[in-house]
Design an enzyme around this catalytic site. Sequence first.
Site, PDB file in Angstrom:
ATOM      1  N   HIS A 165       0.822  -1.128   0.022  1.00  0.00           N
ATOM      2  CA  HIS A 165       0.347   0.129  -0.069  1.00  0.00           C
ATOM      3  C   HIS A 165       0.802   1.274   0.056  1.00  0.00           C
ATOM      4  CE1 HIS A 165      -3.384  -2.320   2.131  1.00  0.00           C
ATOM      5  NE2 HIS A 165      -3.864  -2.108   0.895  1.00  0.00           N
ATOM      6  N   CYS A 252      -3.424   0.918   9.711  1.00  0.00           N
ATOM      7  CA  CYS A 252      -4.363  -0.352   9.132  1.00  0.00           C
ATOM      8  C   CYS A 252      -5.249  -0.754  10.211  1.00  0.00           C
ATOM      9  CB  CYS A 252      -3.475  -1.495   8.705  1.00  0.00           C
ATOM     10  SG  CYS A 252      -2.126  -1.255   7.775  1.00  0.00           S
TER      11      CYS A 252
HETATM   12  N1  GLY Z   1      -2.746  -8.568   5.095  1.00  0.00           N
HETATM   13  C1  GLY Z   1      -3.249  -7.354   4.840  1.00  0.00           C
HETATM   14  C2  GLY Z   1      -3.525  -7.220   3.499  1.00  0.00           C
HETATM   15  O1  GLY Z   1      -2.873  -7.916   2.536  1.00  0.00           O
HETATM   16  O2  GLY Z   1      -4.503  -6.630   2.977  1.00  0.00           O
END
Ligand code: GLY
Length: 260
Positions: A165, A252
Amino acid sequence: MSATRFTHAILRAPAASVTQGLRAVDTGTPDAAQFRADHAAYMQALRAAGASIVALPALEDFPDSVFVEDAALCLPEGAVILRPGAPSRLGEAAAMAPTLDALYGRVARIAEGFIEGGDILVTDRDILVGLSARTDAAGVAALRAVVEPWGHSVRVLVTPPDVLHFKTDCGLLDGETVLATARLTASGCFEGYRVIEVVAGEEACANCVRFNDVVLFPAGYPKTATRLREAGYDLVELPNDQAALIDGGMSCLSLRFTPS
Ligand code: GLY
């Protein structure tokens, strides 16, 4: 708008299935009990920073659902239910919707493309969105159609290859300042912002969360922690080893917001 001052945070309890969470590289399976303990410490840190916590129950069918940030975007004007690009995570958005419908007067839904909250960095000036394996142009266009009428400008950037991300490699320290890796900074995406780079070798600590007066920061990165303290930031260091095994970081684990 302040992108660092909030009254509330939404968290979801880690499921026992968190051991099956997605990961780019398998470096070990998270210990579910330790994950729960780390999550409790994270929740307590947000409480101490002034957050009223909306604590959601675990969702066993969604191993990654503890990472609530990917399912929605919370802005002062309203909330946006996103469309996660990982097939196993798409249903997390619908699961989040009733909570935001109850908290916000205005809730929009992304119906086309894919976009995950981990690719969205909200600052005092812009909404920066990184295209990635999880976030595509159609998803960004759909987000833009929602948030521009709310008065936000969207800047589209590119998440470096092999980085999950956009925010894997950065975090907001204050409205004008980001903590970022050298590789992300080199892409030029923070033009106009002040950047503090993580110390080489400590790239995994770039994802942090500013919540009111403190920065939630993963423990175990002492050189960057010192750099940030010397720059005047008040850090709360928290264990992130279990979440890191499935590519999760500080941001997150929560949705931060002030209900409108
Ligand atoms: N484990 C977090 C993701 O890959 O979105």
